[in-house]
Write a protein that holds these residues in place. Structure first.
Motif, mmCIF file in Angstrom:
data_model
loop_
_atom_site.group_PDB
_atom_site.id
_atom_site.type_symbol
_atom_site.label_atom_id
_atom_site.label_comp_id
_atom_site.label_asym_id
_atom_site.label_seq_id
_atom_site.Cartn_x
_atom_site.Cartn_y
_atom_site.Cartn_z
ATOM 1 N N VAL A 136 45.383 1.393 -20.759
ATOM 2 C CA VAL A 136 45.406 2.777 -20.288
ATOM 3 C C VAL A 136 44.460 3.634 -21.125
ATOM 4 O O VAL A 136 43.656 4.405 -20.592
ATOM 5 C CB VAL A 136 46.837 3.351 -20.327
ATOM 6 C CG1 VAL A 136 46.830 4.811 -19.869
ATOM 7 C CG2 VAL A 136 47.776 2.537 -19.446
ATOM 8 N N ALA A 137 44.540 3.497 -22.449
ATOM 9 C CA ALA A 137 43.666 4.278 -23.335
ATOM 10 C C ALA A 137 42.200 3.920 -23.113
ATOM 11 O O ALA A 137 41.326 4.804 -23.062
ATOM 12 C CB ALA A 137 44.061 4.047 -24.788
ATOM 13 N N ASP A 138 41.917 2.633 -22.953
ATOM 14 C CA ASP A 138 40.523 2.194 -22.778
ATOM 15 C C ASP A 138 39.920 2.709 -21.483
ATOM 16 O O ASP A 138 38.767 3.142 -21.444
ATOM 17 C CB ASP A 138 40.443 0.665 -22.814
ATOM 18 C CG ASP A 138 40.595 0.097 -24.214
ATOM 19 O OD1 ASP A 138 40.550 0.884 -25.178
ATOM 20 O OD2 ASP A 138 40.771 -1.126 -24.339
ATOM 21 N N VAL A 139 40.696 2.643 -20.402
ATOM 22 C CA VAL A 139 40.134 3.060 -19.112
ATOM 23 C C VAL A 139 39.829 4.562 -19.122
ATOM 24 O O VAL A 139 38.882 5.021 -18.475
ATOM 25 C CB VAL A 139 41.080 2.677 -17.951
ATOM 26 C CG1 VAL A 139 42.200 3.689 -17.751
ATOM 27 C CG2 VAL A 139 40.286 2.507 -16.653
ATOM 28 N N LEU A 140 40.588 5.326 -19.905
ATOM 29 C CA LEU A 140 40.298 6.753 -20.033
ATOM 30 C C LEU A 140 39.002 6.975 -20.802
ATOM 31 O O LEU A 140 38.214 7.868 -20.477
ATOM 32 C CB LEU A 140 41.461 7.458 -20.724
ATOM 33 C CG LEU A 140 42.742 7.519 -19.894
ATOM 34 C CD1 LEU A 140 43.922 7.883 -20.763
ATOM 35 C CD2 LEU A 140 42.587 8.515 -18.756
ATOM 36 N N THR A 141 38.782 6.155 -21.822
ATOM 37 C CA THR A 141 37.524 6.229 -22.563
ATOM 38 C C THR A 141 36.350 5.909 -21.648
ATOM 39 O O THR A 141 35.304 6.583 -21.690
ATOM 40 C CB THR A 141 37.542 5.246 -23.747
ATOM 41 O OG1 THR A 141 38.593 5.620 -24.647
ATOM 42 C CG2 THR A 141 36.222 5.263 -24.502
ATOM 43 N N TYR A 142 36.514 4.904 -20.803
ATOM 44 C CA TYR A 142 35.455 4.542 -19.865
ATOM 45 C C TYR A 142 35.211 5.675 -18.868
ATOM 46 O O TYR A 142 34.070 5.903 -18.446
ATOM 47 C CB TYR A 142 35.800 3.258 -19.124
ATOM 48 C CG TYR A 142 35.954 2.058 -20.035
ATOM 49 C CD1 TYR A 142 35.138 1.906 -21.147
ATOM 50 C CD2 TYR A 142 36.931 1.093 -19.793
ATOM 51 C CE1 TYR A 142 35.285 0.813 -21.996
ATOM 52 C CE2 TYR A 142 37.075 0.004 -20.634
ATOM 53 C CZ TYR A 142 36.252 -0.130 -21.740
ATOM 54 O OH TYR A 142 36.397 -1.208 -22.571
ATOM 55 N N TYR A 143 36.276 6.383 -18.514
ATOM 56 C CA TYR A 143 36.100 7.509 -17.605
ATOM 57 C C TYR A 143 35.248 8.595 -18.264
ATOM 58 O O TYR A 143 34.280 9.086 -17.669
ATOM 59 C CB TYR A 143 37.463 8.085 -17.198
ATOM 60 C CG TYR A 143 37.309 9.393 -16.462
ATOM 61 C CD1 TYR A 143 37.007 9.414 -15.114
ATOM 62 C CD2 TYR A 143 37.411 10.610 -17.148
ATOM 63 C CE1 TYR A 143 36.806 10.606 -14.448
ATOM 64 C CE2 TYR A 143 37.209 11.809 -16.496
ATOM 65 C CZ TYR A 143 36.908 11.802 -15.147
ATOM 66 O OH TYR A 143 36.689 12.985 -14.500
ATOM 67 N N ILE A 144 35.610 8.968 -19.473
ATOM 68 C CA ILE A 144 34.908 10.042 -20.159
ATOM 69 C C ILE A 144 33.456 9.678 -20.429
ATOM 70 O O ILE A 144 32.547 10.503 -20.294
ATOM 71 C CB ILE A 144 35.614 10.398 -21.483
ATOM 72 C CG1 ILE A 144 37.003 10.986 -21.199
ATOM 73 C CG2 ILE A 144 34.787 11.372 -22.305
ATOM 74 C CD1 ILE A 144 36.992 12.269 -20.397
ATOM 75 N N SER A 145 33.209 8.399 -20.789
ATOM 76 C CA SER A 145 31.840 7.971 -21.095
ATOM 77 C C SER A 145 31.066 7.534 -19.856
ATOM 78 O O SER A 145 29.915 7.111 -19.966
ATOM 79 C CB SER A 145 31.866 6.831 -22.118
ATOM 80 O OG SER A 145 32.585 5.715 -21.616
#
Length: 224
Positions: free
Chosen positions: A131-140
């Motif tokens: 969950v945390a990683d996919v949010l990082t991918y969204y922001i980047s």
């Protein structure tokens, strides 16, 4: 007008990530509460679910307002649509955390199985990281990173199948573990569905970046 739109879009992005990080933490806490038999901690998660729901409503409202006010097109519209779609998925992940907490409240079995609980803990940590990683991918705006969620989801599927097999073996070996093993199956199912939801978000990230609709989790949505 463009400057105002960019500022509001940045605020929307930030609010979405904050909601996602809250849900990621809540998933981890709910699994830990289950493993620790922490009913008070589980109740706190249940009570906090309404705050997650309110965040979803606020983000959806803001998204619709921006579409109506600015009438964005192409890339800008895809970004808002991505948030609009993904925020409802994040809310469902929050529901899974709440449901795991409910399982903690309702659990009755006294015959716990340490090996299975260890696997549940590890799988829960992996899912929270997804969950945390996919949010990082969204922001980047990282379509390649989002695509990598597919392989992690397959690992979660493998882990939850292992939990299922161990739970069945435990029930066969000792009927007194039936209640606890049933709870393990329920929690594993919620973790598996959460990983499926993460791949849904990843698909929307790829859409946001490329405009293409992809399927990252074909044929693996079933817990069994």
């Amino acid at each position: 007008m463009r400057r105002l739109f960019d500022e509001e879009l940045a605020d929307l992005d930030t609010s979405f990530k904050e909601m996602g990080l809250l849900v990621s933490e809540t998933i981890q806490r709910s699994v830990q509460a289950f493993l620790d038999h922490n009913r008070q901690g589980a109740q706190e998660i249940i009570d906090g679910d309404q705050a997650i729901n309110q965040r979803e409503i606020a983000l959806e409202k803001k998204s619709f307002e921006m579409i109506a006010l600015y009438q964005p097109v192409t890339t800008d519209l895809r970004e808002i649509v991505t948030i609009l779609k993904a925020v409802s998925v994040v809310e469902r992940i929050g529901d899974n955390a709440r449901n795991i907490a409910l399982s903690t409240i309702h659990v009755k079995g006294n015959q716990r199985v340490a090996e299975i609980e260890k696997q549940i803990g590890e799988t829960g940590t992996l899912v929270a990281k997804m969950v945390a990683d996919v949010l990082t991918y969204y922001i980047s705006d990282d379509a390649m990173g989002a695509n990598s969620m597919s392989s992690v989801s397959h690992q979660v599927a493998k882990d939850t199948r292992s939990i299922r097999d161990m739970a069945i073996d435990a029930m066969k070996a000792n009927p007194e573990t039936v209640e606890a093993a049933t709870d393990y199956l329920v929690v594993a199912g919620y973790l598996k569905r959460t990983s499926d939801y993460v791949t849904d978000i990843a698909e929307w990230i790829i859409y946001k970046r490329t405009g293409k609709i992809v399927e990252l989790n074909p044929g693996t949505s079933s817990f069994i």
